[in-house]
Scaffold this motif. Structure first.
Motif, PDB file in Angstrom:
ATOM      1  N   ARG A 152       0.848  -1.184   0.000  1.00  0.00           N
ATOM      2  CA  ARG A 152       0.000   0.000   0.000  1.00  0.00           C
ATOM      3  C   ARG A 152       0.885   1.236   0.000  1.00  0.00           C
ATOM      4  O   ARG A 152       1.903   1.275   0.695  1.00  0.00           O
ATOM      5  CB  ARG A 152      -0.884  -0.010   1.244  1.00  0.00           C
ATOM      6  CG  ARG A 152      -1.987   1.032   1.197  1.00  0.00           C
ATOM      7  CD  ARG A 152      -2.963   0.801   2.320  1.00  0.00           C
ATOM      8  NE  ARG A 152      -4.053   1.751   2.258  1.00  0.00           N
ATOM      9  CZ  ARG A 152      -5.137   1.659   3.011  1.00  0.00           C
ATOM     10  NH1 ARG A 152      -5.263   0.663   3.849  1.00  0.00           N
ATOM     11  NH2 ARG A 152      -6.093   2.551   2.912  1.00  0.00           N
ATOM     12  N   TYR A 181     -17.311  -4.471  -1.994  1.00  0.00           N
ATOM     13  CA  TYR A 181     -16.612  -3.219  -2.297  1.00  0.00           C
ATOM     14  C   TYR A 181     -17.305  -2.001  -1.693  1.00  0.00           C
ATOM     15  O   TYR A 181     -16.772  -0.901  -1.768  1.00  0.00           O
ATOM     16  CB  TYR A 181     -16.478  -3.051  -3.812  1.00  0.00           C
ATOM     17  CG  TYR A 181     -15.561  -4.082  -4.422  1.00  0.00           C
ATOM     18  CD1 TYR A 181     -14.187  -3.926  -4.375  1.00  0.00           C
ATOM     19  CD2 TYR A 181     -16.081  -5.233  -5.010  1.00  0.00           C
ATOM     20  CE1 TYR A 181     -13.341  -4.878  -4.923  1.00  0.00           C
ATOM     21  CE2 TYR A 181     -15.249  -6.196  -5.556  1.00  0.00           C
ATOM     22  CZ  TYR A 181     -13.872  -6.015  -5.501  1.00  0.00           C
ATOM     23  OH  TYR A 181     -13.044  -6.964  -6.032  1.00  0.00           O
ATOM     24  N   PRO A 234     -11.668  -0.844   2.954  1.00  0.00           N
ATOM     25  CA  PRO A 234     -10.671  -1.917   2.881  1.00  0.00           C
ATOM     26  C   PRO A 234     -10.255  -2.374   4.275  1.00  0.00           C
ATOM     27  O   PRO A 234     -10.244  -1.600   5.232  1.00  0.00           O
ATOM     28  CB  PRO A 234      -9.505  -1.265   2.136  1.00  0.00           C
ATOM     29  CG  PRO A 234     -10.092  -0.088   1.432  1.00  0.00           C
ATOM     30  CD  PRO A 234     -11.214   0.383   2.285  1.00  0.00           C
ATOM     31  N   GLN A 243      -4.676  -4.119   4.098  1.00  0.00           N
ATOM     32  CA  GLN A 243      -4.921  -4.719   2.785  1.00  0.00           C
ATOM     33  C   GLN A 243      -4.053  -4.057   1.717  1.00  0.00           C
ATOM     34  O   GLN A 243      -3.876  -2.837   1.730  1.00  0.00           O
ATOM     35  CB  GLN A 243      -6.401  -4.598   2.422  1.00  0.00           C
ATOM     36  CG  GLN A 243      -6.796  -5.369   1.175  1.00  0.00           C
ATOM     37  CD  GLN A 243      -8.303  -5.357   0.956  1.00  0.00           C
ATOM     38  OE1 GLN A 243      -9.050  -4.890   1.820  1.00  0.00           O
ATOM     39  NE2 GLN A 243      -8.749  -5.863  -0.174  1.00  0.00           N
ATOM     40  N   PHE A 301      -2.858  -3.220  -2.352  1.00  0.00           N
ATOM     41  CA  PHE A 301      -3.441  -3.000  -3.672  1.00  0.00           C
ATOM     42  C   PHE A 301      -2.334  -2.754  -4.676  1.00  0.00           C
ATOM     43  O   PHE A 301      -1.326  -2.115  -4.378  1.00  0.00           O
ATOM     44  CB  PHE A 301      -4.401  -1.796  -3.658  1.00  0.00           C
ATOM     45  CG  PHE A 301      -5.589  -1.991  -2.773  1.00  0.00           C
ATOM     46  CD1 PHE A 301      -5.565  -1.559  -1.462  1.00  0.00           C
ATOM     47  CD2 PHE A 301      -6.729  -2.617  -3.244  1.00  0.00           C
ATOM     48  CE1 PHE A 301      -6.652  -1.739  -0.642  1.00  0.00           C
ATOM     49  CE2 PHE A 301      -7.828  -2.807  -2.429  1.00  0.00           C
ATOM     50  CZ  PHE A 301      -7.787  -2.366  -1.118  1.00  0.00           C
ATOM     51  N   LYS A 302      -2.538  -3.244  -5.879  1.00  0.00           N
ATOM     52  CA  LYS A 302      -1.550  -3.073  -6.937  1.00  0.00           C
ATOM     53  C   LYS A 302      -1.601  -1.671  -7.540  1.00  0.00           C
ATOM     54  O   LYS A 302      -0.588  -1.095  -7.921  1.00  0.00           O
ATOM     55  CB  LYS A 302      -1.789  -4.118  -8.024  1.00  0.00           C
ATOM     56  CG  LYS A 302      -0.691  -4.208  -9.070  1.00  0.00           C
ATOM     57  CD  LYS A 302      -0.961  -5.351 -10.031  1.00  0.00           C
ATOM     58  CE  LYS A 302       0.146  -5.465 -11.068  1.00  0.00           C
ATOM     59  NZ  LYS A 302      -0.111  -6.578 -12.024  1.00  0.00           N
ATOM     60  N   ASN A 333      -3.414   2.353  -7.203  1.00  0.00           N
ATOM     61  CA  ASN A 333      -4.157   3.297  -6.375  1.00  0.00           C
ATOM     62  C   ASN A 333      -4.139   4.659  -7.033  1.00  0.00           C
ATOM     63  O   ASN A 333      -3.194   5.001  -7.755  1.00  0.00           O
ATOM     64  CB  ASN A 333      -3.577   3.362  -4.957  1.00  0.00           C
ATOM     65  CG  ASN A 333      -2.120   3.755  -4.951  1.00  0.00           C
ATOM     66  OD1 ASN A 333      -1.786   4.925  -4.992  1.00  0.00           O
ATOM     67  ND2 ASN A 333      -1.231   2.760  -4.923  1.00  0.00           N
ATOM     68  N   VAL A 363     -13.810  -1.650  -7.382  1.00  0.00           N
ATOM     69  CA  VAL A 363     -12.763  -0.854  -6.753  1.00  0.00           C
ATOM     70  C   VAL A 363     -13.259  -0.382  -5.394  1.00  0.00           C
ATOM     71  O   VAL A 363     -14.465  -0.335  -5.134  1.00  0.00           O
ATOM     72  CB  VAL A 363     -12.372   0.363  -7.620  1.00  0.00           C
ATOM     73  CG1 VAL A 363     -11.802  -0.082  -8.951  1.00  0.00           C
ATOM     74  CG2 VAL A 363     -13.582   1.290  -7.831  1.00  0.00           C
ATOM     75  N   TYR A 415      -8.754   2.405  -5.049  1.00  0.00           N
ATOM     76  CA  TYR A 415      -7.840   1.275  -4.966  1.00  0.00           C
ATOM     77  C   TYR A 415      -8.360   0.132  -5.823  1.00  0.00           C
ATOM     78  O   TYR A 415      -9.558  -0.170  -5.825  1.00  0.00           O
ATOM     79  CB  TYR A 415      -7.698   0.788  -3.522  1.00  0.00           C
ATOM     80  CG  TYR A 415      -7.267   1.855  -2.548  1.00  0.00           C
ATOM     81  CD1 TYR A 415      -5.973   2.352  -2.570  1.00  0.00           C
ATOM     82  CD2 TYR A 415      -8.164   2.361  -1.608  1.00  0.00           C
ATOM     83  CE1 TYR A 415      -5.573   3.329  -1.676  1.00  0.00           C
ATOM     84  CE2 TYR A 415      -7.776   3.341  -0.713  1.00  0.00           C
ATOM     85  CZ  TYR A 415      -6.472   3.824  -0.752  1.00  0.00           C
ATOM     86  OH  TYR A 415      -6.084   4.799   0.124  1.00  0.00           O
ATOM     87  N   SER A 416      -7.434  -0.526  -6.539  1.00  0.00           N
ATOM     88  CA  SER A 416      -7.816  -1.634  -7.409  1.00  0.00           C
ATOM     89  C   SER A 416      -6.644  -2.597  -7.553  1.00  0.00           C
ATOM     90  O   SER A 416      -5.482  -2.191  -7.500  1.00  0.00           O
ATOM     91  CB  SER A 416      -8.238  -1.127  -8.781  1.00  0.00           C
ATOM     92  OG  SER A 416      -8.455  -2.199  -9.679  1.00  0.00           O
ATOM     93  N   ASN A 417      -6.962  -3.846  -7.782  1.00  0.00           N
ATOM     94  CA  ASN A 417      -5.947  -4.864  -8.062  1.00  0.00           C
ATOM     95  C   ASN A 417      -6.037  -5.388  -9.489  1.00  0.00           C
ATOM     96  O   ASN A 417      -5.355  -6.351  -9.836  1.00  0.00           O
ATOM     97  CB  ASN A 417      -6.088  -6.044  -7.091  1.00  0.00           C
ATOM     98  CG  ASN A 417      -5.524  -5.726  -5.723  1.00  0.00           C
ATOM     99  OD1 ASN A 417      -4.481  -5.077  -5.607  1.00  0.00           O
ATOM    100  ND2 ASN A 417      -6.208  -6.165  -4.685  1.00  0.00           N
TER     101      ASN A 417
END
Length: 734
Positions: free
Chosen positions: A65, A229, A233, A237, A239-240, A242, A274, A288-290
């Protein structure tokens, strides 16, 4: 809205996303730039302030993060307002919200990952109690709104029969009582027409009902995943991807616009999968999203677009009053004011203008016709500009929009009139009515003081103007009326809130009667419908929105009342369209403030069938006359069916999206002859149609023979002929 109301918080040249080589992208977002598209007022001399650059979209290589951003420096308060202008007071305007279903404290606790405050064991799986998942969601939402709790619907992935409840102890106890009642009613209710049966009622999923159940199962699984969602979060946690978006919170509070949990953005959370949070201390949206960096960009762009919807809802109403120059025969030198009706919820006194004075000198007819032609041209230009400004505002407006030309009686509530003067000249009245301080309203009543059979008979003979829609029959008598029951009530949980219920009745060919087809709950008081004078008749071009009651605010008592409204066949010889006999009954369990029956005859214009003319009769009933009307009014509206086709797109918009229709006059007012390249040719054709309808209403009001006699009258006083026209959009909306 002026520039100094919303002060620029970014650099003036920050109009687009500025992509830089270093990590992060920053967007200069302002509210002023959107307001400036629609207003043209004095520009402020103050220079805009600068804001520190924040990273907007950032990909982390390690998957951790991102580090917290440094605290922004304290910002000076934005100075807005001008003591010389009531619109520049420096006080925050009326709160505009993009959601009708704001979270209560219990739902906020759920979103913030707080543990539930109570549970309820249903005793069996929820699908064995109520197979209709839509009904389950509605029931839980309605209970939560009514008692202030939040109930987590049964998830398909979890076959547990336990429901979780958030709220204080009183709210939890009340929810359990309501759930017990709901469970009992669902278990004892017989399957109704259109209601799916429990899964055990069919043998295999190959059946139609089985396929529907499987589809419901898939939908429930997707809903359960997306509901994940809505919550914040989990702590720690990773996330890849942001992203950050700097929101102008000093000008538009995000929690006011989107709700305390930004619940108006839930469709974005669900669509893109997201997490979205808002840091009010820094005025930053975090996304935030992966899955994809592109989703981050799309979400942020749609959040930015909500500023345009805010502008569409918050802008000051644009109102334009125009006087249509009368013909040489109808011309009178002066205008006088006569007492008008009490209008609005506050019953404000009004005045209605009426032509009077000397008729036109025969020697001046040619000069007047030239002057009237020039005045009509100026009116078309003003109308075109006003309509264009309105259309430019509303592509981002989400809701049911309608555009109608309505005919009726004009009443002035506020107008500059010289003290002690019984009359003013027509030219002075035409100039003064365009003052910014003028306030008026349209009364729907046409004051047809004639028996209904005579009115309908004359309408049936207007085959030179009207024709039946889609029947191929030249006779207008084949047009069947449509009926609407209209109730005016107080909300059962908010006595100060006025609501309306409209129920359409469609023809039932099986028993030659009618049946209730659609119910619509709306906010707002009963419209002004009574006029006491005989003033000038006008038309009003209006863009408005249906102010619908949110489904979660429709209580079981309201639903029971609406479902209890039923058709009642009138006695033999009591034709409702001519006698006004009421064709419906309603249950007595709801205090009704007023009841009306609307009878609508719908025709198309013979010269251009895409235009629809609706002639409606409004019958009002009271306790002394429960079946026959105590009063009757007639109203006429006129519209292009393409308007409904275009504006219906706004009802389907997602948050941050805009309609695809062209926001200009020409697509809404197309000329009869497409080869005609004259400016505003379509608007000119539209005004010619309104004049033809106005002439027909003159005949409908007085009778064709009476109108011919009036033309032979050599008196000096006017006869109340149509000589005014106006264009005005809905003051409650735009």
């Amino acid at each position: 809205m002026t520039d100094d109301y919303f002060r620029l918080r970014e650099k003036e040249n920050a109009k687009e996303w500025q992509v830089k080589e270093e990590p992060g992208v920053h967007k200069g977002n302002t509210v002023d730039s959107y307001f400036n598209q629609y207003v043209d007022e004095d520009q402020s001399s103050e220079s805009p302030s600068e804001e520190p650059t924040l990273p907007k979209v950032q990909k982390t290589a390690t998957g951790h993060r991102p580090k917290p951003q440094p605290q922004l420096p304290n910002k000076k308060p934005v100075q807005v307002g001008n003591s010389n202008n009531p619109r520049r007071t420096g006080v925050r305007r009326q709160v505009i919200t993009l959601t009708a279903r704001q979270d209560n404290a219990a739902k906020i606790a759920f979103r913030n990952n707080k543990p539930p405050n109570g549970t309820y064991d249903l005793g069996k799986a929820i699908k064995d109690i109520e197979p209709d998942r839509a009904s389950i969601s509605r029931a839980f939402d309605e209970i939560g709104v009514r008692v202030g709790s939040f109930i987590l619907p049964q998830r398909s992935l979890d076959e547990s029969r336990v429901l979780h409840i958030w709220g204080n102890q009183k709210q939890v106890d009340s929810s359990i009582i309501e759930l017990k009642t709901w469970r009992y009613q669902a278990m004892t209710r017989a399957p109704s027409k259109g209601r799916p049966l429990p899964k055990t009622a069919f043998a295999a999923n190959k059946s139609l009902i089985g396929q529907q159940w499987a589809a419901d199962e898939r939908t429930a699984k997707r809903d359960a995943v997306r509901q994940h969602y809505q919550r914040a979060p989990e702590q720690g946690q990773q996330f890849k991807y942001n992203g950050y978006f700097l929101w102008p919170n000093d000008e538009v509070r995000a929690t006011d616009l989107f709700g305390p949990s930004c619940e108006a953005l839930d469709p974005l959370r669900m669509e893109y999968k997201v997490f979205i949070s808002f840091d009010e201390a820094r005025s930053i949206f975090r996304v935030y999203s992966n899955t994809s960096v592109d989703k981050i960009y799309e979400v942020i762009q749609r959040i930015e677009n909500t500023i345009k919807e805010f502008v569409a809802r918050d802008n000051r109403p644009l109102t334009l009053y125009l006087i249509e120059p009368p013909s040489a025969f109808d011309y009178r030198d002066d205008v006088k004011m006569i007492p008008g009706p009490l209008v609005g919820p506050s019953r404000t006194p009004s005045k209605t203008p009426e032509s009077c004075g000397n008729k036109l000198n025969p020697m001046d007819v040619v000069d007047w016709e030239l002057e009237a032609e020039d005045s009509a041209l100026q009116n078309k230009l003003r109308m075109s500009v006003a309509i264009e400004k309105i259309l430019e505002r509303i592509p981002f407006y989400r809701g049911h929009l309608r555009m109608r030309a309505q005919f009726g009686t004009f009443a002035l509530v506020k107008f500059q009139w010289p003290p002690g003067m019984p009359t003013v000249t027509l030219r002075k009245f035409e100039t003064d009515v365009q003052s910014a301080s003028t306030r008026g309203t349209l009364i729907r009543d046409l004051q047809l003081d004639r028996p209904a059979p005579e009115v309908l008979d004359q309408i049936h003979h207007a085959d030179n103007l009207l024709q039946a829609i889609g029947t191929g029959d030249d006779s207008l008598a084949v047009v069947q009326p449509e009926f609407t029951a209209m109730f005016y009530l107080r909300h059962p949980e908010k006595a100060e809130e006025m609501i309306q219920l409209e129920i359409d009745f469609k023809a039932n060919t099986a028993d030659a009667g009618f049946e209730a087809s659609k119910a619509l709950w709306m906010k707002g008081p009963k419209p002004d419908a009574v006029a006491q004078a005989a003033p000038l008749e006008i038309f009003n071009l209006k863009i408005s929105a249906d102010n619908l009651v949110d489904p979660s605010r429709i209580t079981p008592r309201m639903e029971t009342f609406a479902s209890g409204v039923a058709f009642k066949k009138p006695p033999l010889g009591k034709y409702p369209a001519t006698s006004g006999y009421k064709i419906f009954t309603s249950p007595p369990n709801f205090p009704v403030l007023g009841v009306e029956q609307k009878t609508t005859f719908r025709y198309c214009l013979k010269a251009q069938p895409k235009f629809i003319v609706e002639i409606s009769r409004y019958d009002e009933y009271n306790g002394d006359s429960p079946w026959l009307p105590s009063s009757t009014q007639w109203a006429v509206s006129f519209y292009d069916r393409e308007w409904d086709s275009k504006l219906s797109e706004n009802a389907r918009l997602g948050i941050g999206h805009s309609a695809s229709w062209n926001p200009h006059v020409n697509p809404f007012f197309e000329p009869i002859n497409f080869a005609n390249r004259e400016p505003n040719a379509g608007l000119k054709d539209f005004l010619l149609h309104t004049q033809a309808i106005g002439k027909f209403l003159d005949e409908l009001k007085t009778g064709p023979q009476d109108l011919e006699d009036a033309k032979k009258d050599t008196g000096k006083e006017g006869h109340g002929h149509r000589s005014g026209s106006g264009v005005k959009e809905d003051e409650a909306l735009f």
